[in-house]
Write a protein that holds these residues in place. Sequence first.
Motif, PDB file in Angstrom:
ATOM      1  N   TYR A   1      77.223   2.098   4.403  1.00 29.10           N
ATOM      2  CA  TYR A   1      78.098   1.237   5.212  1.00 29.10           C
ATOM      3  C   TYR A   1      78.800   0.202   4.333  1.00 29.10           C
ATOM      4  N   CYS A   2      78.081  -0.286   3.325  1.00 28.66           N
ATOM      5  CA  CYS A   2      78.685  -1.228   2.381  1.00 28.66           C
ATOM      6  C   CYS A   2      79.779  -0.541   1.563  1.00 28.66           C
ATOM      7  N   ASN A   3      79.530   0.683   1.140  1.00 30.55           N
ATOM      8  CA  ASN A   3      80.529   1.410   0.354  1.00 30.55           C
ATOM      9  C   ASN A   3      81.793   1.659   1.165  1.00 30.55           C
ATOM     10  N   LEU A   4      81.638   1.978   2.444  1.00 30.58           N
ATOM     11  CA  LEU A   4      82.800   2.159   3.317  1.00 30.58           C
ATOM     12  C   LEU A   4      83.574   0.851   3.441  1.00 30.58           C
ATOM     13  N   HIS A   5      82.832  -0.250   3.580  1.00 31.21           N
ATOM     14  CA  HIS A   5      83.486  -1.561   3.719  1.00 31.21           C
ATOM     15  C   HIS A   5      84.213  -1.955   2.436  1.00 31.21           C
ATOM     16  N   LEU A   6      83.579  -1.723   1.288  1.00 34.21           N
ATOM     17  CA  LEU A   6      84.219  -2.047   0.008  1.00 34.21           C
ATOM     18  C   LEU A   6      85.496  -1.236  -0.183  1.00 34.21           C
ATOM     19  N   ALA A   7      85.436   0.047   0.191  1.00 34.39           N
ATOM     20  CA  ALA A   7      86.629   0.903   0.088  1.00 34.39           C
ATOM     21  C   ALA A   7      87.732   0.405   1.025  1.00 34.39           C
ATOM     22  N   ALA A   8      87.349   0.000   2.231  1.00 33.26           N
ATOM     23  CA  ALA A   8      88.327  -0.519   3.196  1.00 33.26           C
ATOM     24  C   ALA A   8      88.969  -1.801   2.673  1.00 33.26           C
ATOM     25  N   LEU A   9      88.174  -2.660   2.054  1.00 32.76           N
ATOM     26  CA  LEU A   9      88.731  -3.882   1.466  1.00 32.76           C
ATOM     27  C   LEU A   9      89.758  -3.556   0.379  1.00 32.76           C
ATOM     28  N   GLY A  10      89.484  -2.476  -0.358  1.00 33.32           N
ATOM     29  CA  GLY A  10      90.435  -2.036  -1.368  1.00 33.32           C
ATOM     30  C   GLY A  10      91.786  -1.685  -0.756  1.00 33.32           C
ATOM     31  N   GLU A  11      91.748  -1.121   0.455  1.00 33.87           N
ATOM     32  CA  GLU A  11      92.990  -0.772   1.152  1.00 33.87           C
ATOM     33  C   GLU A  11      93.737  -2.016   1.625  1.00 33.87           C
ATOM     34  N   ALA A  12      92.997  -3.094   1.896  1.00 36.55           N
ATOM     35  CA  ALA A  12      93.614  -4.341   2.368  1.00 36.55           C
ATOM     36  C   ALA A  12      94.000  -5.270   1.210  1.00 36.55           C
ATOM     37  N   GLU A  13      93.563  -4.905   0.018  1.00 32.55           N
ATOM     38  CA  GLU A  13      93.728  -5.819  -1.119  1.00 32.55           C
ATOM     39  C   GLU A  13      95.182  -6.187  -1.380  1.00 32.55           C
ATOM     40  N   LYS A  14      96.072  -5.223  -1.312  1.00 37.20           N
ATOM     41  CA  LYS A  14      97.492  -5.495  -1.596  1.00 37.20           C
ATOM     42  C   LYS A  14      98.036  -6.565  -0.648  1.00 37.20           C
ATOM     43  N   ASP A  15      97.722  -6.414   0.652  1.00 38.29           N
ATOM     44  CA  ASP A  15      98.184  -7.396   1.639  1.00 38.29           C
ATOM     45  C   ASP A  15      97.573  -8.767   1.371  1.00 38.29           C
ATOM     46  N   LEU A  16      96.283  -8.794   1.054  1.00 39.42           N
ATOM     47  CA  LEU A  16      95.609 -10.073   0.820  1.00 39.42           C
ATOM     48  C   LEU A  16      96.113 -10.749  -0.451  1.00 39.42           C
ATOM     49  N   LEU A  17      96.357  -9.957  -1.493  1.00 37.97           N
ATOM     50  CA  LEU A  17      96.916 -10.507  -2.732  1.00 37.97           C
ATOM     51  C   LEU A  17      98.298 -11.108  -2.484  1.00 37.97           C
ATOM     52  N   SER A  18      99.090 -10.416  -1.678  1.00 40.17           N
ATOM     53  CA  SER A  18     100.450 -10.907  -1.397  1.00 40.17           C
ATOM     54  C   SER A  18     100.428 -12.223  -0.616  1.00 40.17           C
ATOM     55  N   LEU A  19      99.321 -12.470   0.088  1.00 40.38           N
ATOM     56  CA  LEU A  19      99.160 -13.728   0.824  1.00 40.38           C
ATOM     57  C   LEU A  19      98.560 -14.829  -0.052  1.00 40.38           C
ATOM     58  N   GLY A  20      98.261 -14.492  -1.312  1.00 38.42           N
ATOM     59  CA  GLY A  20      97.740 -15.483  -2.248  1.00 38.42           C
ATOM     60  C   GLY A  20      96.228 -15.562  -2.334  1.00 38.42           C
ATOM     61  N   TYR A  21      95.535 -14.528  -1.867  1.00 42.75           N
ATOM     62  CA  TYR A  21      94.073 -14.506  -1.897  1.00 42.75           C
ATOM     63  C   TYR A  21      93.556 -13.630  -3.033  1.00 42.75           C
ATOM     64  N   GLN A  22      92.292 -13.822  -3.380  1.00 41.25           N
ATOM     65  CA  GLN A  22      91.556 -12.910  -4.251  1.00 41.25           C
ATOM     66  C   GLN A  22      90.313 -12.463  -3.481  1.00 41.25           C
ATOM     67  N   ILE A  23      89.778 -11.298  -3.850  1.00 36.29           N
ATOM     68  CA  ILE A  23      88.562 -10.782  -3.212  1.00 36.29           C
ATOM     69  C   ILE A  23      87.428 -10.811  -4.230  1.00 36.29           C
ATOM     70  N   ILE A  24      86.305 -11.384  -3.818  1.00 34.79           N
ATOM     71  CA  ILE A  24      85.088 -11.388  -4.638  1.00 34.79           C
ATOM     72  C   ILE A  24      83.956 -10.849  -3.770  1.00 34.79           C
ATOM     73  N   ALA A  25      83.312  -9.782  -4.224  1.00 33.81           N
ATOM     74  CA  ALA A  25      82.207  -9.182  -3.468  1.00 33.81           C
ATOM     75  C   ALA A  25      80.913  -9.343  -4.256  1.00 33.81           C
ATOM     76  N   ILE A  26      79.853  -9.783  -3.563  1.00 39.28           N
ATOM     77  CA  ILE A  26      78.592 -10.131  -4.214  1.00 39.28           C
ATOM     78  C   ILE A  26      77.427  -9.384  -3.576  1.00 39.28           C
ATOM     79  N   SER A  27      76.537  -8.865  -4.420  1.00 36.62           N
ATOM     80  CA  SER A  27      75.352  -8.168  -3.911  1.00 36.62           C
ATOM     81  C   SER A  27      74.170  -8.435  -4.848  1.00 36.62           C
ATOM     82  N   PRO A  28      72.956  -8.031  -4.441  1.00 37.35           N
ATOM     83  CA  PRO A  28      71.808  -8.167  -5.331  1.00 37.35           C
ATOM     84  C   PRO A  28      71.799  -7.157  -6.486  1.00 37.35           C
ATOM     85  N   ASP A  29      72.725  -6.229  -6.491  1.00 33.02           N
ATOM     86  CA  ASP A  29      72.753  -5.209  -7.548  1.00 33.02           C
ATOM     87  C   ASP A  29      72.922  -5.823  -8.934  1.00 33.02           C
TER      88      ASP A  29
END
Length: 199
Positions: free
Chosen positions: A74-102
Amino acid sequence: MKKIICLALLTFGLTANAQNDLPKSAIEIAPLLIGEKIASLTLKSVDDDDVVLETLFSKKRTILVFYRGGWCPYCNLHLAALGEAEKDLLSLGYQIIAISPDAPKALKATEEKDKVNYILLSDSNGEFAKSVGVAFQAPENYKPLISKGSEGVNSTFLPVPAVFIVNLNGEIEFEHITPNYKNRISNDLLIAVAKSLNK
């Protein structure tokens, strides 16, 4: 001899209490609230370099994501989905940081498997997840998975999947926390919130 035994028992007790201090389940967590500031800690990058969160936050508004680990489908699906939204979020001036115990090595595998371009960070000892209030006691059946993913550093906690939007000062402007790990925020909602906060 009695002093040594007492000291050993005290040490064991403190270790046990550290685990017991964590909420017993995902629905018992008490996360930071909107308006509160996230602590600046040092985490590890996929290349095992130190990364100071305050430095990252000061560069751009941040979509901060907590996920359970690369072993979680479920996390992998979510991370992949965030990748699809990344362009839109970057254009709005955001960065994405994902954190896990890995551990960094496992992050690298996730980065390659899910074709992630954004920042992945390691919080194997759980210090950051605990400071934000999203960590809870890992159920027994998860302990081998999280121990393997963290290279033996973690066998006690899991983070509740969560998304925070954080401003340049590290203050929370939005949060979406899902104790049911199968449910995640949709890209449409995340982008809509990001847009509204930009006004």
